[in-house]
Design a protein around this motif. Structure first.
Motif, PDB file in Angstrom:
ATOM      1  N   ALA A 120      -7.411  10.717   1.845  1.00  0.00           N
ATOM      2  CA  ALA A 120      -6.563  11.695   2.525  1.00  0.00           C
ATOM      3  C   ALA A 120      -7.120  13.086   2.201  1.00  0.00           C
ATOM      4  O   ALA A 120      -7.735  13.288   1.149  1.00  0.00           O
ATOM      5  CB  ALA A 120      -5.124  11.572   2.046  1.00  0.00           C
ATOM      6  N   HIS A 151      -8.203   9.981   9.033  1.00  0.00           N
ATOM      7  CA  HIS A 151      -7.842  10.423   7.679  1.00  0.00           C
ATOM      8  C   HIS A 151      -6.539  11.193   7.769  1.00  0.00           C
ATOM      9  O   HIS A 151      -6.437  12.113   8.581  1.00  0.00           O
ATOM     10  CB  HIS A 151      -8.898  11.372   7.098  1.00  0.00           C
ATOM     11  CG  HIS A 151     -10.233  10.754   6.871  1.00  0.00           C
ATOM     12  ND1 HIS A 151     -10.587  10.197   5.665  1.00  0.00           N
ATOM     13  CD2 HIS A 151     -11.296  10.599   7.681  1.00  0.00           C
ATOM     14  CE1 HIS A 151     -11.824   9.729   5.758  1.00  0.00           C
ATOM     15  NE2 HIS A 151     -12.268   9.959   6.979  1.00  0.00           N
ATOM     16  N   PRO A 152      -5.553  10.851   6.944  1.00  0.00           N
ATOM     17  CA  PRO A 152      -4.368  11.710   6.897  1.00  0.00           C
ATOM     18  C   PRO A 152      -4.806  13.075   6.357  1.00  0.00           C
ATOM     19  O   PRO A 152      -5.617  13.143   5.431  1.00  0.00           O
ATOM     20  CB  PRO A 152      -3.442  11.018   5.893  1.00  0.00           C
ATOM     21  CG  PRO A 152      -4.064   9.708   5.569  1.00  0.00           C
ATOM     22  CD  PRO A 152      -5.480   9.741   6.001  1.00  0.00           C
ATOM     23  N   TRP A 153      -4.300  14.145   6.939  1.00  0.00           N
ATOM     24  CA  TRP A 153      -4.676  15.472   6.460  1.00  0.00           C
ATOM     25  C   TRP A 153      -3.489  16.415   6.534  1.00  0.00           C
ATOM     26  O   TRP A 153      -2.529  16.190   7.273  1.00  0.00           O
ATOM     27  CB  TRP A 153      -5.873  16.039   7.237  1.00  0.00           C
ATOM     28  CG  TRP A 153      -5.622  16.224   8.709  1.00  0.00           C
ATOM     29  CD1 TRP A 153      -5.863  15.311   9.694  1.00  0.00           C
ATOM     30  CD2 TRP A 153      -5.047  17.372   9.352  1.00  0.00           C
ATOM     31  NE1 TRP A 153      -5.478  15.829  10.911  1.00  0.00           N
ATOM     32  CE2 TRP A 153      -4.977  17.088  10.732  1.00  0.00           C
ATOM     33  CE3 TRP A 153      -4.594  18.607   8.891  1.00  0.00           C
ATOM     34  CZ2 TRP A 153      -4.463  18.006  11.646  1.00  0.00           C
ATOM     35  CZ3 TRP A 153      -4.077  19.519   9.798  1.00  0.00           C
ATOM     36  CH2 TRP A 153      -4.022  19.214  11.171  1.00  0.00           C
ATOM     37  N   ARG A 176       1.784  10.793  -0.159  1.00  0.00           N
ATOM     38  CA  ARG A 176       0.797   9.920   0.489  1.00  0.00           C
ATOM     39  C   ARG A 176       0.489   8.673  -0.331  1.00  0.00           C
ATOM     40  O   ARG A 176      -0.107   7.731   0.186  1.00  0.00           O
ATOM     41  CB  ARG A 176      -0.530  10.665   0.726  1.00  0.00           C
ATOM     42  CG  ARG A 176      -0.472  11.835   1.654  1.00  0.00           C
ATOM     43  CD  ARG A 176      -0.140  11.509   3.072  1.00  0.00           C
ATOM     44  NE  ARG A 176      -0.829  10.321   3.553  1.00  0.00           N
ATOM     45  CZ  ARG A 176      -0.445   9.595   4.604  1.00  0.00           C
ATOM     46  NH1 ARG A 176       0.609   9.954   5.291  1.00  0.00           N
ATOM     47  NH2 ARG A 176      -1.116   8.530   4.979  1.00  0.00           N
ATOM     48  N   ARG A 180      -1.107   4.239   2.462  1.00  0.00           N
ATOM     49  CA  ARG A 180      -2.267   3.651   3.151  1.00  0.00           C
ATOM     50  C   ARG A 180      -2.116   2.179   3.341  1.00  0.00           C
ATOM     51  O   ARG A 180      -1.993   1.318   2.692  1.00  0.00           O
ATOM     52  CB  ARG A 180      -3.543   3.961   2.398  1.00  0.00           C
ATOM     53  CG  ARG A 180      -3.927   5.419   2.610  1.00  0.00           C
ATOM     54  CD  ARG A 180      -5.183   5.763   1.857  1.00  0.00           C
ATOM     55  NE  ARG A 180      -4.972   6.139   0.479  1.00  0.00           N
ATOM     56  CZ  ARG A 180      -4.362   7.238   0.093  1.00  0.00           C
ATOM     57  NH1 ARG A 180      -3.852   8.046   0.953  1.00  0.00           N
ATOM     58  NH2 ARG A 180      -4.259   7.536  -1.179  1.00  0.00           N
TER      59      ARG A 180
END
Length: 180
Positions: A120, A151-153, A176, A180
């Motif tokens: 992330a 990608h988590p951002w 976070r 995932r």
């Protein structure tokens, strides 16, 4: 009684460390942010050659943070730190408009690396206290963050010197964990 035993076991197993790499161009504020996390104070720093590593604990969550030197000659070795990385903290100097294109190049090079495919990304738009700085929205647009789908951002405005915005970034990272 059984619930208490389970809670103790759960807390024991959930205290694993989460590896974080702190990257960005030289003079972006990476080391200042690391020590702001650690000691909640400004530490006078010099350019990082190699890396600094510290453990930061937030609400029983352990982050092993690797602050990696950002000089041009060191960037090619960033990939030696990528293995088992869960979070990338990219620190952007919000006044350094001239080198934002280099930051963008480095970001997308990292995101393409196999060892970071599950990481992330937290982007700190640092130096928000400076006159004429770019906003987080401007930086997000320039870096085309909305195009990052795998990608988590999150982008967070901050000031490393005062600590403003840093806790919000850590809270996002903590939220976070386990997603995932």
């Amino acid at each position: 009684m059984m619930g208490l035993i389970f809670a103790k076991l759960w807390s024991f197993f959930c205290n694993q460390e989460h590896k974080v790499i702190i990257v960005g161009l030289d003079n972006a504020g990476k080391t200042t942010i690391l020590y702001q996390f650690l000691m909640n104070e400004v530490v006078h720093t010099s350019p990082t050659i190699g890396s600094n590593v510290e453990e930061i604990v937030v609400k029983n969550t352990h982050f092993l943070m690797w602050d990696i030197g950002g000089q041009e000659s060191l960037r090619s070795s960033w990939n030696t730190y990528y293995s088992n990385t869960e979070f990338i903290i990219l620190v952007v100097d919000s006044i350094d408009r001239e080198r934002l294109a280099i930051t963008k190049e480095e970001l997308y090079r990292m995101l393409a690396h196999e060892d970071l495919r599950k990481a992330a990304v937290l982007i700190f738009a640092n130096k928000q206290d400076m006159k004429g700085c770019m906003t987080a929205a401007e930086i997000s647009k320039y870096l085309t963050l909305s195009s990052i789908k795998d990608h988590p951002w999150h982008i967070q405005s901050c000031c490393a010197l005062t600590g403003e915005g840093l806790c919000q970034g850590l809270e996002w990272m903590t939220s976070r964990i386990g997603v995932r």
